[in-house]
Write an enzyme that holds these catalytic residues in place. Structure first.
Site, PDB file in Angstrom:
ATOM      1  N   GLU A  28      -4.959  -5.413  10.793  1.00 22.89           N
ATOM      2  CA  GLU A  28      -3.918  -4.411  11.002  1.00 22.89           C
ATOM      3  C   GLU A  28      -4.155  -3.689  12.326  1.00 22.89           C
ATOM      4  O   GLU A  28      -4.984  -2.761  12.395  1.00 22.89           O
ATOM      5  CB  GLU A  28      -3.958  -3.370   9.881  1.00 22.89           C
ATOM      6  CG  GLU A  28      -3.739  -3.939   8.504  1.00 22.89           C
ATOM      7  CD  GLU A  28      -3.222  -2.876   7.544  1.00 22.89           C
ATOM      8  OE1 GLU A  28      -2.111  -3.028   7.066  1.00 22.89           O
ATOM      9  OE2 GLU A  28      -3.936  -1.882   7.326  1.00 22.89           O
ATOM     10  N   GLY A  47       2.845   1.866  10.609  1.00 23.36           N
ATOM     11  CA  GLY A  47       3.776   2.973  10.408  1.00 23.36           C
ATOM     12  C   GLY A  47       4.548   3.375  11.656  1.00 23.36           C
ATOM     13  O   GLY A  47       5.189   4.421  11.676  1.00 23.36           O
ATOM     14  N   GLU A  76      -6.539   4.345   8.280  1.00 22.19           N
ATOM     15  CA  GLU A  76      -6.338   5.777   8.000  1.00 22.19           C
ATOM     16  C   GLU A  76      -7.588   6.385   7.383  1.00 22.19           C
ATOM     17  O   GLU A  76      -7.890   7.556   7.600  1.00 22.19           O
ATOM     18  CB  GLU A  76      -5.101   5.962   7.097  1.00 22.19           C
ATOM     19  CG  GLU A  76      -3.820   5.718   7.895  1.00 22.19           C
ATOM     20  CD  GLU A  76      -2.618   5.273   7.072  1.00 22.19           C
ATOM     21  OE1 GLU A  76      -2.655   5.370   5.835  1.00 22.19           O
ATOM     22  OE2 GLU A  76      -1.645   4.814   7.696  1.00 22.19           O
ATOM     23  N   ASN A  98       0.869  -1.187   0.000  1.00 24.53           N
ATOM     24  CA  ASN A  98       0.000   0.000   0.000  1.00 24.53           C
ATOM     25  C   ASN A  98       0.901   1.230   0.000  1.00 24.53           C
ATOM     26  O   ASN A  98       1.553   1.520   0.998  1.00 24.53           O
ATOM     27  CB  ASN A  98      -0.878  -0.037   1.261  1.00 24.53           C
ATOM     28  CG  ASN A  98      -1.661   1.243   1.469  1.00 24.53           C
ATOM     29  OD1 ASN A  98      -1.807   2.057   0.563  1.00 24.53           O
ATOM     30  ND2 ASN A  98      -2.173   1.429   2.688  1.00 24.53           N
ATOM     31  N   TRP A  99       0.916   1.916  -1.130  1.00 20.98           N
ATOM     32  CA  TRP A  99       1.799   3.089  -1.251  1.00 20.98           C
ATOM     33  C   TRP A  99       1.231   4.325  -0.567  1.00 20.98           C
ATOM     34  O   TRP A  99       1.898   5.349  -0.491  1.00 20.98           O
ATOM     35  CB  TRP A  99       2.061   3.385  -2.730  1.00 20.98           C
ATOM     36  CG  TRP A  99       3.106   2.515  -3.350  1.00 20.98           C
ATOM     37  CD1 TRP A  99       3.613   1.343  -2.847  1.00 20.98           C
ATOM     38  CD2 TRP A  99       3.794   2.742  -4.585  1.00 20.98           C
ATOM     39  NE1 TRP A  99       4.561   0.837  -3.699  1.00 20.98           N
ATOM     40  CE2 TRP A  99       4.691   1.674  -4.776  1.00 20.98           C
ATOM     41  CE3 TRP A  99       3.722   3.736  -5.556  1.00 20.98           C
ATOM     42  CZ2 TRP A  99       5.522   1.583  -5.894  1.00 20.98           C
ATOM     43  CZ3 TRP A  99       4.546   3.641  -6.675  1.00 20.98           C
ATOM     44  CH2 TRP A  99       5.435   2.579  -6.836  1.00 20.98           C
ATOM     45  N   LYS A 100      -0.028   4.254  -0.145  1.00 23.98           N
ATOM     46  CA  LYS A 100      -0.681   5.437   0.470  1.00 23.98           C
ATOM     47  C   LYS A 100      -0.515   6.658  -0.445  1.00 23.98           C
ATOM     48  O   LYS A 100      -0.502   6.496  -1.663  1.00 23.98           O
ATOM     49  CB  LYS A 100      -0.124   5.686   1.872  1.00 23.98           C
ATOM     50  CG  LYS A 100      -0.043   4.402   2.697  1.00 23.98           C
ATOM     51  CD  LYS A 100       0.218   4.667   4.137  1.00 23.98           C
ATOM     52  CE  LYS A 100       0.444   3.356   4.849  1.00 23.98           C
ATOM     53  NZ  LYS A 100       0.337   3.447   6.280  1.00 23.98           N
ATOM     54  N   GLY A 144       2.942  -1.339   4.213  1.00 21.33           N
ATOM     55  CA  GLY A 144       2.932   0.084   3.876  1.00 21.33           C
ATOM     56  C   GLY A 144       4.329   0.568   3.545  1.00 21.33           C
ATOM     57  O   GLY A 144       4.811   0.444   2.420  1.00 21.33           O
ATOM     58  N   GLY A 145       5.019   1.109   4.562  1.00 25.72           N
ATOM     59  CA  GLY A 145       6.321   1.739   4.355  1.00 25.72           C
ATOM     60  C   GLY A 145       7.309   0.891   3.566  1.00 25.72           C
ATOM     61  O   GLY A 145       7.969   1.389   2.641  1.00 25.72           O
ATOM     62  N   HIS A 191      -9.297   0.849   5.404  1.00 22.40           N
ATOM     63  CA  HIS A 191      -7.978   1.043   6.033  1.00 22.40           C
ATOM     64  C   HIS A 191      -8.165   1.969   7.236  1.00 22.40           C
ATOM     65  O   HIS A 191      -8.972   2.901   7.205  1.00 22.40           O
ATOM     66  CB  HIS A 191      -6.999   1.653   5.022  1.00 22.40           C
ATOM     67  CG  HIS A 191      -5.583   1.638   5.502  1.00 22.40           C
ATOM     68  ND1 HIS A 191      -5.108   2.549   6.423  1.00 22.40           N
ATOM     69  CD2 HIS A 191      -4.550   0.810   5.216  1.00 22.40           C
ATOM     70  CE1 HIS A 191      -3.827   2.275   6.668  1.00 22.40           C
ATOM     71  NE2 HIS A 191      -3.473   1.228   5.964  1.00 22.40           N
ATOM     72  N   SER A 229       3.808  -2.605  10.170  1.00 26.11           N
ATOM     73  CA  SER A 229       5.271  -2.597  10.252  1.00 26.11           C
ATOM     74  C   SER A 229       5.904  -3.939   9.876  1.00 26.11           C
ATOM     75  O   SER A 229       6.855  -4.382  10.522  1.00 26.11           O
ATOM     76  CB  SER A 229       5.725  -2.148  11.651  1.00 26.11           C
ATOM     77  OG  SER A 229       5.263  -0.836  11.917  1.00 26.11           O
TER      78      SER A 229
HETATM   79  C1  PEP Z   1      -0.481  -0.125   6.028  1.00 27.46           C
HETATM   80  O1  PEP Z   1      -0.432   0.984   5.522  1.00 27.46           O
HETATM   81  O2  PEP Z   1      -1.475  -0.824   5.837  1.00 27.46           O
HETATM   82  C2  PEP Z   1       0.645  -0.572   6.831  1.00 27.46           C
HETATM   83  C3  PEP Z   1       0.573  -1.752   7.392  1.00 27.46           C
HETATM   84  O3  PEP Z   1       1.718   0.284   6.933  1.00 27.46           O
HETATM   85  P1  PEP Z   1       3.159  -0.080   7.572  1.00 27.46           P
HETATM   86  O4  PEP Z   1       3.625  -1.351   6.929  1.00 27.46           O
HETATM   87  O5  PEP Z   1       4.012   1.099   7.196  1.00 27.46           O
HETATM   88  O6  PEP Z   1       2.976  -0.222   9.031  1.00 27.46           O
END
Ligand code: PEP
Length: 238
Positions: free
Chosen positions: A160, A166, A95, A10-12, A221-222, A93, A200
């Protein structure tokens, strides 16, 4: 039939056209792991271009509206995502739930809209830190599942924990195993539903997480923004 592994990125709100260069590296790794599905959800502006070069990598949206069209300025429908080359879309999500006040009822209607457009929704659930501390993690996730899931069981679940997204924090292996087993036992088609862990996930913790019985992949994500990290996570799939 065994559930396939799915590694989703997920590039957000990150990525310009120049970021598409590392798709080729990911595609070559994805091609060498025919047993693992790989999905990337870039920002909507890149979906069309990404889909054109994605090869075996699936392309997803990060959100969709719950209506197919209409007076909803700035929103994107599931049909538009599909038309641009997406085959999946992330809905619910944390966010979006936090930044846009999205309720589980809305998430369910987005998942239904995605399915109607021929997309597989990746439905996110997860508890906050205070909810976990209060011993309410299963109750919260159970309620989110009750309210967010459409009747049609063609979806992927992503667990999640909000506090792990993040932050560099991950749930313990024991907590991930317990929550995934709980989620599976609460799904109408549990044995056949893919359940991803997100929060993460990095190259150094991916192998331990992905080896758990009820973990069918990761939502990343990251680390999906760095080709070396994301491909290392794909390679860590058992
Ligand atoms: C996400 O955005 O769904 C996520 C899990 O981010 P990260 O891996 O950066 O925690």
């Amino acid at each position: 039939m065994a559930r396939r592994m799915l590694i989703a990125g997920n590039w957000k709100m990150n990525g310009l056209r120049q970021s598409l260069v590392f798709f080729e590296e990911i595609c070559s790794i994805a091609g060498s792991r025919s047993d693992v599905d790989v999905l990337l959800a870039p920002p909507a502006t890149l979906i069309f271009s990404a889909a054109e070069i994605a090869g075996p990598v699936k392309i997803g949206g990060q959100d969709c509206h719950n209506h197919p069209s209409g007076a909803h300025t700035g929103d994107i429908s599931a049909e538009m995502l599909r038309d641009a080359g997406a085959s999946c879309v992330i809905v619910g999500h944390s966010e979006r739930r936090a930044d846009h006040g999205e309720s589980s009822d809305l998430v369910r209607s987005k998942a239904e809209a995605a399915q109607a457009a021929g997309l597989i929704p990746v439905i996110c659930v997860g508890e906050s830190e205070s909810e976990r501390r209060a011993g309410k993690a299963e109750a919260v996730v159970g309620a989110q599942l009750d309210q967010s899931l459409p009747e049609n069981t063609a979806y992927v679940i992503a667990y999640e924990p909000v506090w792990a997204i993040g932050t560099g924090l991950t749930a313990s292996i024991e907590d991930i195993a317990a929550m995934h087993a709980f989620i599976r036992s609460n799904l109408p088609d549990g044995p056949n539903t893919q359940i991803l862990y997100g929060g993460s996930v990095k190259p150094d913790n991916a192998a331990d997480i992905l080896s758990l019985t009820d973990v069918d992949g990761a939502l990343v994500g990251g680390a999906s923004l760095k080709a070396a990290d994301f491909t290392a996570i794909i390679a860590a799939a058992p």
